[in-house]
Design a protein around this motif. Structure first.
Motif, PDB file in Angstrom:
ATOM      1  N   ASP A   1      58.652 -15.252 -15.464  1.00 48.69           N
ATOM      2  CA  ASP A   1      58.860 -16.465 -16.252  1.00 48.69           C
ATOM      3  C   ASP A   1      58.229 -16.402 -17.643  1.00 48.69           C
ATOM      4  N   GLN A   2      57.999 -15.189 -18.185  1.00 48.21           N
ATOM      5  CA  GLN A   2      57.413 -15.048 -19.514  1.00 48.21           C
ATOM      6  C   GLN A   2      58.034 -13.871 -20.243  1.00 48.21           C
ATOM      7  N   ASP A   3      58.055 -13.962 -21.554  1.00 50.30           N
ATOM      8  CA  ASP A   3      58.496 -12.833 -22.375  1.00 50.30           C
ATOM      9  C   ASP A   3      57.267 -12.005 -22.747  1.00 50.30           C
ATOM     10  N   ILE A   4      56.719 -11.337 -21.727  1.00 46.74           N
ATOM     11  CA  ILE A   4      55.549 -10.484 -21.904  1.00 46.74           C
ATOM     12  C   ILE A   4      55.757  -9.208 -21.107  1.00 46.74           C
ATOM     13  N   ARG A   5      55.617  -8.091 -21.785  1.00 41.52           N
ATOM     14  CA  ARG A   5      55.603  -6.802 -21.102  1.00 41.52           C
ATOM     15  C   ARG A   5      54.298  -6.093 -21.465  1.00 41.52           C
ATOM     16  N   VAL A   6      53.466  -5.841 -20.457  1.00 42.76           N
ATOM     17  CA  VAL A   6      52.190  -5.172 -20.690  1.00 42.76           C
ATOM     18  C   VAL A   6      52.441  -3.746 -21.160  1.00 42.76           C
ATOM     19  N   GLY A   7      51.660  -3.300 -22.138  1.00 42.13           N
ATOM     20  CA  GLY A   7      51.820  -1.957 -22.681  1.00 42.13           C
ATOM     21  C   GLY A   7      51.564  -0.871 -21.651  1.00 42.13           C
ATOM     22  N   ASP A   8      52.074   0.331 -21.944  1.00 41.96           N
ATOM     23  CA  ASP A   8      51.845   1.475 -21.060  1.00 41.96           C
ATOM     24  C   ASP A   8      50.357   1.817 -21.051  1.00 41.96           C
ATOM     25  N   ILE A   9      49.841   2.154 -19.884  1.00 39.51           N
ATOM     26  CA  ILE A   9      48.408   2.402 -19.708  1.00 39.51           C
ATOM     27  C   ILE A   9      48.179   3.796 -19.151  1.00 39.51           C
ATOM     28  N   LEU A  10      47.230   4.513 -19.747  1.00 36.63           N
ATOM     29  CA  LEU A  10      46.824   5.830 -19.259  1.00 36.63           C
ATOM     30  C   LEU A  10      45.425   5.724 -18.665  1.00 36.63           C
ATOM     31  N   THR A  11      45.271   6.192 -17.432  1.00 34.45           N
ATOM     32  CA  THR A  11      43.971   6.263 -16.777  1.00 34.45           C
ATOM     33  C   THR A  11      43.647   7.718 -16.466  1.00 34.45           C
ATOM     34  N   LEU A  12      42.460   8.164 -16.857  1.00 35.06           N
ATOM     35  CA  LEU A  12      41.975   9.503 -16.543  1.00 35.06           C
ATOM     36  C   LEU A  12      40.697   9.371 -15.729  1.00 35.06           C
ATOM     37  N   GLU A  13      40.577  10.150 -14.657  1.00 31.65           N
ATOM     38  CA  GLU A  13      39.361  10.074 -13.859  1.00 31.65           C
ATOM     39  C   GLU A  13      39.134  11.365 -13.093  1.00 31.65           C
ATOM     40  N   GLY A  14      37.879  11.596 -12.752  1.00 33.65           N
ATOM     41  CA  GLY A  14      37.493  12.819 -12.052  1.00 33.65           C
ATOM     42  C   GLY A  14      35.998  13.008 -12.171  1.00 33.65           C
ATOM     43  N   GLY A  15      35.570  14.268 -12.358  1.00 45.11           N
ATOM     44  CA  GLY A  15      34.152  14.536 -12.508  1.00 45.11           C
ATOM     45  C   GLY A  15      33.786  15.944 -12.102  1.00 45.11           C
ATOM     46  N   ALA A  16      32.493  16.170 -11.913  1.00 41.93           N
ATOM     47  CA  ALA A  16      31.957  17.456 -11.479  1.00 41.93           C
ATOM     48  C   ALA A  16      31.103  17.217 -10.244  1.00 41.93           C
ATOM     49  N   ALA A  17      31.180  18.121  -9.254  1.00 45.93           N
ATOM     50  CA  ALA A  17      30.502  17.873  -7.982  1.00 45.93           C
ATOM     51  C   ALA A  17      29.973  19.149  -7.358  1.00 45.93           C
ATOM     52  N   TYR A  18      28.956  18.963  -6.510  1.00 47.61           N
ATOM     53  CA  TYR A  18      28.467  19.991  -5.593  1.00 47.61           C
ATOM     54  C   TYR A  18      28.900  19.568  -4.198  1.00 47.61           C
ATOM     55  N   ASN A  19      29.647  20.427  -3.515  1.00 51.20           N
ATOM     56  CA  ASN A  19      30.263  20.079  -2.243  1.00 51.20           C
ATOM     57  C   ASN A  19      29.580  20.810  -1.088  1.00 51.20           C
ATOM     58  N   ILE A  20      29.288  20.063  -0.020  1.00 49.24           N
ATOM     59  CA  ILE A  20      28.663  20.633   1.166  1.00 49.24           C
ATOM     60  C   ILE A  20      29.594  20.369   2.344  1.00 49.24           C
ATOM     61  N   GLU A  21      30.401  21.347   2.709  1.00 55.22           N
ATOM     62  CA  GLU A  21      31.424  21.159   3.728  1.00 55.22           C
ATOM     63  C   GLU A  21      30.817  20.804   5.083  1.00 55.22           C
ATOM     64  N   LYS A  22      29.649  21.333   5.401  1.00 56.40           N
ATOM     65  CA  LYS A  22      29.033  21.125   6.703  1.00 56.40           C
ATOM     66  C   LYS A  22      28.808  19.648   7.008  1.00 56.40           C
ATOM     67  N   ILE A  23      28.467  18.864   5.991  1.00 52.33           N
ATOM     68  CA  ILE A  23      28.223  17.435   6.196  1.00 52.33           C
ATOM     69  C   ILE A  23      29.328  16.571   5.584  1.00 52.33           C
TER      70      ILE A  23
END
Length: 319
Positions: free
Chosen positions: A208-230
């Protein structure tokens, strides 16, 4: 054993356009994506199985930054807490498509906040269902030194939405999301990883409005130390979210946004710890806890504060 998952729902409402003597404020619009919900190993799909996940998301916004990065109305804006609980079913199968394992996600989020409406008085809204998230296709490839994911998801406008409504829990639009990411292993034992994933969000017009939200880019991640045993992954995560195009339509409050220098493409960046650990393992049934927190900075035309994301997962892994 580690599981990496994604849940998307509506994000941090809108950016305030104008605060006056009235209790509410309206302004620049954002989309459905919750930034930071993929975690430090964002480009990994996880082993075949069915996962029942209860994530909790909380955004504490205590300031507004304008298009130049300066504080807006610091004496007027009292902040708010936005909360979501997002019961989720996440599946990964052994079925191959283009060599990648096929997966899917469905998540009906619940929120305590009215999107597109903020108030100097917080805590006045009741919980309600928001916009349904469905990822009908997610493909994952696990290689010796890297994992890869691609996928498509959408948000359906199942949350209550009426123009100007004070008890809305949805955004009144369809959203479509294209996803791609990678997790790179820095050593042969796969203990050290760096990852990033990208999510491009496209929207229909609002109800019911003449509004179109702009295109959005999301970037996410990181760096990790992984311990499979736990089933552990301990590291530093990041999340960036910004508009690629301006909001469009005759109902976009451009004049109000210009008054406080909030007109323009909004953005926000967050960084902080990301911790995952297994809590039990019984045969091929496992339980895991995840916690991450982002301190937000570098915002433009946006709220800024801190974001908490925590989840409990029970996984029934395939043989």
């Amino acid at each position: 054993m580690m599981v990496f998952m994604r849940i998307t729902a509506l994000s941090a409402i809108v950016v305030i356009g104008l605060l006056t003597a009235t209790p509410s404020a309206y302004g620049q619009f954002t989309g459905e994506n919750i930034r930071g919900d993929y975690g430090v190993n964002s480009g990994s799909q996880g082993p075949p199985g069915i996962y029942a996940i209860i994530p909790y998301y909380q955004q504490n916004s205590d300031r507004i930054k304008d298009a130049s990065g300066n504080l807006v109305l610091p004496e007027t804006f009292q902040g708010f807490d936005l909360r979501f609980v997002i019961p989720t079913v996440y599946g990964v199968t052994s079925k191959k498509i283009l060599g990648g394992n096929y997966g899917f996600t469905i998540a009906p989020p619940f929120t305590n906040f009215a999107p597109e409406r903020t108030s100097a008085q917080t805590g006045e809204y009741h919980w309600g269902i928001s916009d349904l998230y469905v990822a009908p296709i997610n493909l994952g490839w696990a290689k010796d030194r890297a994992d890869f994911i691609v996928g498509y998801a959408f948000n359906a406008p199942t949350g209550k939405y009426e123009v100007g409504g004070s008890d809305n829990t949805g955004l009144g639009m369809w959203s479509h999301e294209i996803q791609a990411g990678t997790t790179v292993y820095l050593d042969h034992a796969k203990k050290y990883t760096v990852a990033t994933s990208a999510f491009l969000e496209l929207h229909s017009k609002k109800k019911d409005q003449d509004i179109r939200v702009g295109d959005i880019l999301t970037l996410e991640g990181g760096a990790a130390y992984n311990i499979e045993k736990i089933g552990g992954a301990f590291g530093m995560g990041y999340a960036y979210q910004g508009k690629l195009t301006d909001d469009s339509g005759t109902d976009v409050p451009v004049a109000a946004l210009r008054v406080t220098n909030l007109y323009g493409k909004n953005r926000v960046f967050g960084v902080g710890p990301d911790l995952t650990t297994g809590v039990f393992e019984h045969g091929r049934t496992i339980g895991m806890l995840n916690f991450r927190y982002f301190w937000e900075t570098g915002s433009r035309s946006s709220f800024e504060g801190g974001t908490l994301f925590a989840s409990f997962t029970i996984a029934w892994l395939a043989k």
